[in-house]
Scaffold this active site. Structure first.
Site, short mmCIF file in Angstrom:
data_model
loop_
_atom_site.label_atom_id
_atom_site.label_comp_id
_atom_site.label_asym_id
_atom_site.label_seq_id
_atom_site.Cartn_x
_atom_site.Cartn_y
_atom_site.Cartn_z
N THR A 125 -33.14 -5.89 1.33
CA THR A 125 -32.97 -4.67 0.55
C THR A 125 -33.44 -4.84 -0.90
O THR A 125 -33.06 -5.80 -1.58
CB THR A 125 -31.50 -4.24 0.55
OG1 THR A 125 -31.08 -4.03 1.91
CG2 THR A 125 -31.31 -2.95 -0.22
N LYS A 148 -36.32 -3.04 2.91
CA LYS A 148 -35.58 -1.77 2.87
C LYS A 148 -35.46 -1.36 1.41
O LYS A 148 -34.95 -2.12 0.58
CB LYS A 148 -34.20 -1.93 3.50
CG LYS A 148 -33.34 -0.67 3.45
CD LYS A 148 -32.10 -0.86 4.31
CE LYS A 148 -31.14 0.30 4.16
NZ LYS A 148 -30.00 0.20 5.09
N LYS A 150 -34.15 1.16 -1.49
CA LYS A 150 -33.16 2.17 -1.86
C LYS A 150 -33.80 3.23 -2.75
O LYS A 150 -34.43 2.91 -3.76
CB LYS A 150 -31.98 1.52 -2.58
CG LYS A 150 -31.12 0.63 -1.70
CD LYS A 150 -30.35 1.44 -0.66
CE LYS A 150 -29.36 0.57 0.10
NZ LYS A 150 -28.58 1.35 1.08
N ASP A 175 -34.33 4.05 2.39
CA ASP A 175 -32.94 4.51 2.54
C ASP A 175 -32.59 5.39 1.36
O ASP A 175 -32.34 4.91 0.25
CB ASP A 175 -31.98 3.32 2.62
CG ASP A 175 -30.55 3.76 2.91
OD1 ASP A 175 -30.32 4.97 3.07
OD2 ASP A 175 -29.66 2.88 2.97
N GLU A 201 -34.13 6.46 6.34
CA GLU A 201 -32.72 6.46 6.68
C GLU A 201 -31.97 7.50 5.85
O GLU A 201 -32.09 7.55 4.63
CB GLU A 201 -32.16 5.06 6.39
CG GLU A 201 -30.81 4.79 7.01
CD GLU A 201 -30.37 3.36 6.75
OE1 GLU A 201 -29.15 3.12 6.86
OE2 GLU A 201 -31.21 2.50 6.41
N ASP A 224 -27.51 7.75 9.37
CA ASP A 224 -26.54 6.73 8.98
C ASP A 224 -25.20 7.41 8.70
O ASP A 224 -24.31 7.41 9.54
CB ASP A 224 -27.03 5.95 7.77
CG ASP A 224 -26.05 4.84 7.36
OD1 ASP A 224 -25.04 4.63 8.05
OD2 ASP A 224 -26.29 4.17 6.34
N LYS A 246 -23.34 0.71 12.51
CA LYS A 246 -22.65 -0.26 11.64
C LYS A 246 -21.24 -0.46 12.19
O LYS A 246 -20.54 0.52 12.49
CB LYS A 246 -22.57 0.26 10.21
CG LYS A 246 -23.90 0.35 9.49
CD LYS A 246 -23.73 0.91 8.08
CE LYS A 246 -25.05 0.97 7.33
NZ LYS A 246 -24.90 1.65 6.01
N CYS A 274 -25.43 -2.87 8.10
CA CYS A 274 -24.23 -3.50 7.57
C CYS A 274 -23.84 -2.87 6.25
O CYS A 274 -24.65 -2.21 5.60
CB CYS A 274 -24.45 -5.00 7.37
SG CYS A 274 -25.69 -5.40 6.10
N ASP A 296 -30.71 -4.75 10.01
CA ASP A 296 -30.55 -4.75 8.55
C ASP A 296 -29.25 -5.48 8.25
O ASP A 296 -28.20 -4.87 8.04
CB ASP A 296 -30.52 -3.31 8.03
CG ASP A 296 -30.27 -3.24 6.53
OD1 ASP A 296 -30.58 -4.22 5.84
OD2 ASP A 296 -29.75 -2.21 6.06
N ASP A 298 -28.68 -8.17 5.92
CA ASP A 298 -28.99 -9.05 4.79
C ASP A 298 -27.85 -9.17 3.79
O ASP A 298 -28.04 -9.72 2.71
CB ASP A 298 -30.26 -8.58 4.08
CG ASP A 298 -30.08 -7.20 3.42
OD1 ASP A 298 -29.14 -6.47 3.81
OD2 ASP A 298 -30.89 -6.84 2.57
#
Length: 327
Positions: A125, A148, A150, A175, A201, A224, A246, A274, A296, A298
């Site tokens: 991320t 990923k 943000k 995301d 996402e 999500d 998740k 997660c 995902d 991490d």
């Protein structure tokens, strides 16, 4: 002999800071559930999420409220009805998986897969920041196969173009954390297609995503915040191409495996993700992520300190847990 349940909280510092569209965090607060049966103790971890109305104190109270039933021999299957989906049930469910493995001498992987689990490529991320900072962090990690990013601001185009230029070969997940809206979603989808983004996402707020049923999806769109458990899946097929499972949302590995099977039957692409937690929280998710399109997991890579022993990461490859950690 009765089983004894205990819930504790721990704080792990983040390496630097972790920023998404809803705010910045400098530490991860996790709740650990331990269940002791004679000389064996099983452990599970959860991360209460304020977005879903959860708090540390509330989750600990919910876990402790089930202690008497656990002492009387409540099974994992019975737990699914005894507690609601969410972080508290996740910690208890995963502690029971771990305890069962230790008592039986048969690993959770063997029970679920019939074999040892495989290492997985996990996304890494890139926290939300200004375009230059995100590009610099991306460049440091450009050799990773899956990133990923943000997003979720009024000016994501500059960020996305900067990130793609910094990692031209990597697969990228965006995301947005519910940060886009009906007015910019189609523009960002076209931009994502131009930049060869692999997955987007949760671009829109949960419950305000009806437009996704009416517009083209040039890039896979993943639910999500809009998806928590198996019962949510059927109602998402007109809006989403993928789902993010998740364990803190499903309420544990038991429900996550049921959800995964149903999502596969319905034709969803699956990501296993997660919260910001330690290797104890990631370990059962590694099993849920076996055979999925995206992992995902991490969380420990974003922390300044992890549990010992933790999961083994080699670059973006995460290995299944050793028995000393979980399962």
């Amino acid at each position: 002999m009765p089983r004894y349940l205990q819930a504790t909280t721990q704080r792990f510092p983040v390496a630097g800071s972790f920023t998404i569209s809803r705010g910045t965090r400098t530490h991860a607060d996790v709740v650990t559930c331990s269940i002791r049966d004679g000389s064996f103790t099983g452990h599970g971890e959860c991360v209460p999420y304020p977005r879903y109305g959860e708090s540390i104190d509330g989750v600990i109270a919910d876990i402790e409220a089930i202690a008497e039933q656990i002492a009387d021999g409540l099974t994992r299957q019975e737990l699914q009805q005894a507690m609601q989906p969410g972080a508290a049930r996740n910690a208890v469910d995963c502690a029971l998986w771990d305890l069962e493995a230790k008592i039986s001498g048969k690993s959770a992987a063997e029970r679920i897969l019939g074999r040892a689990a495989e290492p997985l490529v996990t996304a890494y991320t890139i926290s939300l920041a200004d375009p230059e900072t995100m590009a610099a962090k991306t460049a440091e990690n450009a050799g990773r196969p899956l990133l990923k990013i943000k997003t979720g601001t009024a000016d994501d185009e500059a960020r996305l173009r900067a990130v793609r230029a910094a990692a031209p070969q990597a697969r990228i997940i965006i995301d947005a954390n519910e940060g886009w809206n009906d007015y910019n979603i189609e523009y960002y989808l076209r931009l994502a297609a131009e930049l060869k983004i692999s997955l987007i996402e949760q671009p829109l707020p949960a419950g305000k995503d009806a437009i996704l049923a009416r517009i083209d999806h040039p890039v896979l769109i993943c639910a999500d915040e809009s998806v928590h458990s198996t019962r949510d899946l059927a109602g998402l097929r007109d809006r989403y191409d993928a789902i993010n499972i998740k364990l803190d949302k499903t309420g544990g590995l038991t429900e996550a495996l049921v959800m995964k099977a149903e999502a596969e039957r319905l034709g969803f692409t699956i990501m296993v993700g997660c919260m910001l937690g330690t290797s104890l929280g990631m370990a059962p998710a590694v099993l849920a992520a076996q055979g999925t399109a995206f992992a995902d997991l991490d969380g420990p890579l974003l922390l300044a300190e992890d549990r010992e022993p933790g999961l083994v990461y080699e670059g973006s490859l995460v290995y299944p847990a050793r028995p000393e950690l979980w399962g």
